[in-house]
Design a protein around this motif. Structure first.
Motif, PDB file in Angstrom:
ATOM      1  N   ALA A 190       0.935  -1.292   0.152  1.00  0.00           N
ATOM      2  CA  ALA A 190       0.045   0.072   0.043  1.00  0.00           C
ATOM      3  C   ALA A 190       0.960   1.108   0.079  1.00  0.00           C
ATOM      4  CB  ALA A 190      -0.879  -0.101   1.138  1.00  0.00           C
ATOM      5  N   VAL A 191       0.333   2.453  -0.372  1.00  0.00           N
ATOM      6  CA  VAL A 191       0.891   3.748  -0.302  1.00  0.00           C
ATOM      7  C   VAL A 191       0.187   4.558   0.556  1.00  0.00           C
ATOM      8  CG1 VAL A 191       1.641   5.499  -1.763  1.00  0.00           C
ATOM      9  CG2 VAL A 191       1.804   3.447  -2.588  1.00  0.00           C
ATOM     10  N   THR A 192       0.694   5.346   1.537  1.00  0.00           N
ATOM     11  CA  THR A 192       0.197   6.270   2.359  1.00  0.00           C
ATOM     12  C   THR A 192       1.149   7.620   2.483  1.00  0.00           C
ATOM     13  OG1 THR A 192      -1.471   6.715   3.843  1.00  0.00           O
ATOM     14  CG2 THR A 192       0.384   5.620   4.418  1.00  0.00           C
ATOM     15  N   PRO A 193       0.488   8.704   2.832  1.00  0.00           N
ATOM     16  CA  PRO A 193       1.508   9.812   2.858  1.00  0.00           C
ATOM     17  C   PRO A 193       2.113   9.667   4.285  1.00  0.00           C
ATOM     18  CG  PRO A 193      -0.617  10.685   2.166  1.00  0.00           C
ATOM     19  CD  PRO A 193      -0.848   9.455   2.309  1.00  0.00           C
ATOM     20  N   LEU A 194       3.261  10.153   4.338  1.00  0.00           N
ATOM     21  CA  LEU A 194       4.008  10.218   5.738  1.00  0.00           C
ATOM     22  C   LEU A 194       3.626  10.747   6.640  1.00  0.00           C
ATOM     23  CD1 LEU A 194       6.980   9.623   7.044  1.00  0.00           C
ATOM     24  CD2 LEU A 194       7.524  12.002   6.404  1.00  0.00           C
ATOM     25  N   CYS A 195       3.446  10.322   7.789  1.00  0.00           N
ATOM     26  CA  CYS A 195       2.959  10.861   9.127  1.00  0.00           C
ATOM     27  C   CYS A 195       4.014  11.898   9.500  1.00  0.00           C
ATOM     28  CB  CYS A 195       2.709   9.868  10.170  1.00  0.00           C
ATOM     29  SG  CYS A 195       2.158  10.719  11.723  1.00  0.00           S
ATOM     30  N   CYS A 196       3.500  13.259   9.704  1.00  0.00           N
ATOM     31  CA  CYS A 196       4.372  14.299  10.425  1.00  0.00           C
ATOM     32  C   CYS A 196       3.440  14.974  11.348  1.00  0.00           C
ATOM     33  CB  CYS A 196       4.938  15.212   9.142  1.00  0.00           C
ATOM     34  SG  CYS A 196       6.004  16.456   9.595  1.00  0.00           S
ATOM     35  N   GLU A 300      15.081   9.331  -0.200  1.00  0.00           N
ATOM     36  CA  GLU A 300      14.076   8.902   0.902  1.00  0.00           C
ATOM     37  C   GLU A 300      12.743   8.778   0.265  1.00  0.00           C
ATOM     38  OE1 GLU A 300      15.408  12.763   1.640  1.00  0.00           O
ATOM     39  OE2 GLU A 300      14.766  12.267  -0.170  1.00  0.00           O
ATOM     40  N   GLY A 301      11.936   7.832   0.991  1.00  0.00           N
ATOM     41  CA  GLY A 301      10.686   7.754   0.537  1.00  0.00           C
ATOM     42  C   GLY A 301       9.711   8.926   0.601  1.00  0.00           C
ATOM     43  N   ALA A 302       9.890   9.678   1.804  1.00  0.00           N
ATOM     44  CA  ALA A 302       9.395  10.984   1.948  1.00  0.00           C
ATOM     45  C   ALA A 302      10.266  11.921   2.836  1.00  0.00           C
ATOM     46  CB  ALA A 302       7.940  10.755   2.238  1.00  0.00           C
ATOM     47  N   SER A 303       9.714  13.218   2.806  1.00  0.00           N
ATOM     48  CA  SER A 303      10.516  13.986   3.476  1.00  0.00           C
ATOM     49  C   SER A 303       9.940  14.961   4.558  1.00  0.00           C
ATOM     50  CB  SER A 303      11.178  15.208   2.506  1.00  0.00           C
ATOM     51  OG  SER A 303      11.627  16.380   3.122  1.00  0.00           O
ATOM     52  N   GLY A 304      10.642  14.703   5.783  1.00  0.00           N
ATOM     53  CA  GLY A 304       9.970  15.141   6.951  1.00  0.00           C
ATOM     54  C   GLY A 304      10.161  16.698   6.971  1.00  0.00           C
ATOM     55  N   SER A 305      11.185  17.095   6.506  1.00  0.00           N
ATOM     56  CA  SER A 305      11.476  18.605   6.245  1.00  0.00           C
ATOM     57  C   SER A 305      10.643  19.390   5.334  1.00  0.00           C
ATOM     58  CB  SER A 305      13.028  19.004   5.931  1.00  0.00           C
ATOM     59  OG  SER A 305      13.195  18.510   4.693  1.00  0.00           O
ATOM     60  N   ALA A 306      10.044  18.648   4.266  1.00  0.00           N
ATOM     61  CA  ALA A 306       9.188  19.420   3.401  1.00  0.00           C
ATOM     62  C   ALA A 306       7.731  19.311   4.113  1.00  0.00           C
ATOM     63  CB  ALA A 306       9.101  18.619   2.136  1.00  0.00           C
ATOM     64  N   CYS A 307       7.650  18.175   4.910  1.00  0.00           N
ATOM     65  CA  CYS A 307       6.072  18.244   5.700  1.00  0.00           C
ATOM     66  C   CYS A 307       6.206  19.348   6.552  1.00  0.00           C
ATOM     67  CB  CYS A 307       5.796  16.723   6.113  1.00  0.00           C
ATOM     68  SG  CYS A 307       5.719  15.480   4.889  1.00  0.00           S
ATOM     69  N   GLU A 308       7.382  19.513   7.259  1.00  0.00           N
ATOM     70  CA  GLU A 308       7.344  20.345   8.422  1.00  0.00           C
ATOM     71  C   GLU A 308       7.156  21.645   7.830  1.00  0.00           C
ATOM     72  OE1 GLU A 308       7.615  20.262  11.667  1.00  0.00           O
ATOM     73  OE2 GLU A 308       8.898  18.741  12.249  1.00  0.00           O
ATOM     74  N   GLY A 309       7.755  22.008   6.478  1.00  0.00           N
ATOM     75  CA  GLY A 309       7.664  23.446   5.844  1.00  0.00           C
ATOM     76  C   GLY A 309       5.949  23.542   5.622  1.00  0.00           C
ATOM     77  N   MET A 310       5.269  22.368   5.276  1.00  0.00           N
ATOM     78  CA  MET A 310       4.089  22.751   4.680  1.00  0.00           C
ATOM     79  C   MET A 310       3.360  22.881   6.260  1.00  0.00           C
ATOM     80  SD  MET A 310       3.730  19.858   1.686  1.00  0.00           S
ATOM     81  CE  MET A 310       2.189  20.459   1.213  1.00  0.00           C
ATOM     82  N   LEU A 311       3.505  22.239   7.005  1.00  0.00           N
ATOM     83  CA  LEU A 311       2.820  22.423   8.390  1.00  0.00           C
ATOM     84  C   LEU A 311       3.093  23.703   9.000  1.00  0.00           C
ATOM     85  CD1 LEU A 311       3.084  19.000  10.110  1.00  0.00           C
ATOM     86  CD2 LEU A 311       0.907  19.889   9.596  1.00  0.00           C
ATOM     87  N   SER A 312       4.279  24.292   8.748  1.00  0.00           N
ATOM     88  CA  SER A 312       4.580  25.643   9.313  1.00  0.00           C
ATOM     89  C   SER A 312       3.727  26.775   8.775  1.00  0.00           C
ATOM     90  CB  SER A 312       6.053  25.947   9.134  1.00  0.00           C
ATOM     91  OG  SER A 312       6.374  26.297   7.736  1.00  0.00           O
ATOM     92  N   ALA A 369      -1.639  19.745   4.939  1.00  0.00           N
ATOM     93  CA  ALA A 369      -0.817  18.791   5.672  1.00  0.00           C
ATOM     94  C   ALA A 369      -1.546  18.609   6.876  1.00  0.00           C
ATOM     95  CB  ALA A 369       0.417  19.636   5.637  1.00  0.00           C
ATOM     96  N   LEU A 370      -2.296  19.343   7.483  1.00  0.00           N
ATOM     97  CA  LEU A 370      -3.116  18.908   8.786  1.00  0.00           C
ATOM     98  C   LEU A 370      -4.130  17.625   8.538  1.00  0.00           C
ATOM     99  CD1 LEU A 370      -3.550  22.255  10.451  1.00  0.00           C
ATOM    100  CD2 LEU A 370      -2.271  20.513  11.386  1.00  0.00           C
ATOM    101  N   GLU A 371      -4.786  17.761   7.310  1.00  0.00           N
ATOM    102  CA  GLU A 371      -5.819  16.721   6.829  1.00  0.00           C
ATOM    103  C   GLU A 371      -5.011  15.307   6.351  1.00  0.00           C
ATOM    104  OE1 GLU A 371      -9.439  15.945   3.698  1.00  0.00           O
ATOM    105  OE2 GLU A 371      -8.552  18.016   4.166  1.00  0.00           O
TER     106      GLU A 371
END
Length: 434
Positions: A190-196, A300-312, A369-371
Motif C-alpha cells: 500500500a501507499v500512504t503519505p508520511l505521518c508528520c 528517501e521515501g518522503a521528506s519530514g523537512s518538506a512536511c514540516e515546511g508545509m505544516l508551518s 498537511a493537517l488533513e
C-alpha cells in the motif's frame, strides 16, 4: 489486533517521533501495541520519545514471542544501520509488515555487511540474489569505488527489494517506489503519505519585515543542494538581502565548504545554526518566510523537512522528483529535478517579491498537511494494510507451496499456466461478500 511496533525510539530519531504518535493512535483505536526498539545498542544515557506503551529493546527481548504473541509485527525500515540493526533478526523471527521510509537502503545494506564482518563475496552474492546475474558488474563497481555517485547507485542498486522480499506486506510513502516493493514482496503493498505530527506550538503566519528569511532544516549533507541555493542567492540583487538559515546537524567540512562558497558568490547572510533542540526549531520555523526542501538525488521515501515546511504554513520549495514531485502542484513551488540554479533563482525571486502569494500558498499547504499527514489518518492506513496482510496469509501459504511444487516440476515463472493458477487461487481465497 495485538501489534508489535518495531522502530528506533531514541529522541534523535525522527522515525521514532512519528512512531510514538502512530502507536498511540493505534492503541486509541483499540489495538494492543508494544514498541520494540531496533537500535544496535541500548544506551541508557539516550533519552527516548515519551510514551505510555510498553517499550523493549530487541537485544533484551525473546524474539520467538513475536510469532507466538502478536497478530502483526510492523517494522520501520530506514537507511541507517545503527538505528535499524535489529530489523534483520526481527524479519527472520516473524512475518512482518515493512514500512519503507527510504527507497534507497544501500547504506543500511553496507552497514549490515560491515558490522557483521561480511566481505565482498557476500556483498556481491546478496546483490545478485536480489537483482539477478546482470547486476554483478554494478556490485563490483560500487564496492570497488568505481561507482560513487549516490544517484547512480540508487538507479542500479537501491536494495529496497532486498528487504521487501523478506516482508509479508509493505508500505510506501509515495507512489514512485511502490513498484519496487510490489516486485519483491509477495503480500499486499500500500501507499500512504508520511505521518508528520503537528508541533505543540506551531508557528503563526510570517510577520511583516523588510529582510526575509529562507530556511532549510535537516541533516546538511550535499544532496540537500544548499550550495545551489547559495549560488542562486548570490547571483541576484533581489535576493542578496535575504537571510539564508540552515537548521540541523552539519559536519565541520560541510560548514567550511558552504561558508567558502557564500564568500565566493558574494552572499553575506548565510547563518548556520547546526543541530538544535525542538524549542529552537520551533523558533526558527516561526522566523522563516520561505522553506527550502530540495534533494538531488532523492533517496528517501518522503521528506519530514518538506512536511514540516508545509505544516508551518510557509511556502515550500521542492524538486520535481520522487516524493516531492507527487505533492500537489498548487501547494508547493517545484523546480526541475535537475535543480538548475537559474530556474531556482527565478522561483525564489518570485516568492520574495509576492507576499500575498507566500501567505496564500502557505496557508493552503498547512490545511492540506493537517488533513493528510496526521497520525490518526496514518494509523488507519496501517490498520487497513495489516488486516489485508492477516487475511492474505492462507493464500500466500498455499501459493508458496504450489509455487515450490511447480518450480520443482520445471515450470517457468513466465509460463501462462502460472498466471492461470494464480488467478484461480485469488478467486478461491476472495473475501466473502458482506
Amino acid at each position: 489486533m495485538k501489534i508489535c511496533w518495531v522502530t528506533p525510539f531514541v529522541l534523535r530519531s525522527s522515525i521514532g517521533r512519528v512512531s510514538a504518535e502512530v502507536a498511540k493512535q493505534l492503541a486509541t483505536r483499540g489495538h494492543q501495541v508494544e514498541i520494540l526498539r531496533c537500535e544496535d545498542q541500548n544506551d541508557p544515557a539516550e533519552p527516548l520519545h515519551p510514551t505510555a506503551l510498553p517499550v523493549h529493546h530487541w537485544r533484551a527481548y525473546d524474539l520467538a514471542r513475536l510469532r507466538a504473541e502478536f497478530d502483526v509485527v510492523v517494522v520501520n525500515i530506514g537507511d541507517n544501520y545503527p538505528f535499524h540493526a535489529g530489523v534483520f533478526a526481527i524479519l527472520d523471527a516473524a512475518p512482518c509488515l515493512g514500512i519503507f521510509h527510504d527507497f534507497y537502503i544501500y547504506n543500511l545494506f553496507s552497514g549490515w555487511l560491515y558490522y557483521n564482518g561480511l566481505d565482498y563475496r557476500r556483498h556481491d552474492a546478496e546483490i545478485v540474489a536480489t537483482y539477478g546475474p546482470a547486476a554483478q558488474p554494478h556490485a563490483v563497481a560500487v564496492r570497488s569505488g568505481q561507482m560513487l555517485d549516490m544517484g547512480e547507485i540508487a538507479q542500479h542498486l537501491p536494495m529496497t527489494e532486498w528487504l521487501a522480499g523478506r516482508c509479508e506486506a509493505a508500505l510506501a510513502h509515495a507512489r514512485f517506489y511502490a513498484p519496487k516493493l510490489e516486485a519483491a514482496c509477495a503480500g499486499p503493498v500500500a501507499v500512504t503519505p508520511l505521518c508528520c505530527p503537528d508541533r505543540a506550538t506551531p508557528p503563526g503566519p510570517p510577520k511583516a519585515k523588510s529582510q526575509l528569511t529562507l530556511t532549510t532544516v535537516g541533516v546538511m549533507n550535499p544532496n540537500k543542494r544548499v550550495a545551489d541555493v547559495i549560488q542562486a542567492l548570490g547571483g541576484s540583487e533581489a535576493l542578496k538581502g535575504c537571510i539564508y538559515r540552515l537548521v540541523g546537524p552539519i559536519s565541520d567540512e560541510e560548514r567550511a565548504r558552504l561558508e567558502a562558497l557564500a564568500a565566493e558568490v558574494g552572499f553575506a547572510n548565510l547563518v548556520i545554526d547546526g543541530a538544535v533542540d525542538d524549542e529552537t526549531l520551533d523558533r526558527r520555523l516561526d522566523e522563516a518566510d520561505i522553506m527550502i526542501a530540495l534533494r538531488k538525488p532523492v533517496l528517501e521515501g518522503a521528506s519530514g523537512s518538506a512536511c514540516e515546511g508545509m505544516l508551518s504554513g510557509r511556502p515550500t520549495v521542492v524538486a520535481r522528483a520522487g516524493f516531492y514531485g507527487e505533492l500537489p502542484d498548487e501547494l508547493v513551488f517545484k523546480v526541475d529535478g535537475e535543480i538548475v540554479v537559474e530556474a531556482l533563482r527565478a522561483t525564489l525571486e518570485r516568492l520574495v517579491a509576492d507576499a500575498p502569494l507566500r501567505f496564500k500558498t502557505g496557508q493552503a499547504a498547512r490545511a492540506w498537511a493537517l488533513e493528510n499527514l496526521n497520525a490518526a489518518r496514518y494509523a488507519e492506513a496501517v490498520e487497513a494494510l495489516a488486516e489485508v496482510q492477516v487475511t492474505s496469509r492462507p493464500l500466500l501459504a498455499v501459493g508458496r507451496r504450489i509455487g515450490g511444487e511447480l518450480s520443482a516440476m520445471g515450470l517457468a515463472e513466465a509460463d501462462p499456466a502460472a498466471a492461470r493458477i494464480g488467478a484461480t487461487l485469488q478467486r478461491l481465497f476472495a473475501p466473502l461478500p458482506q
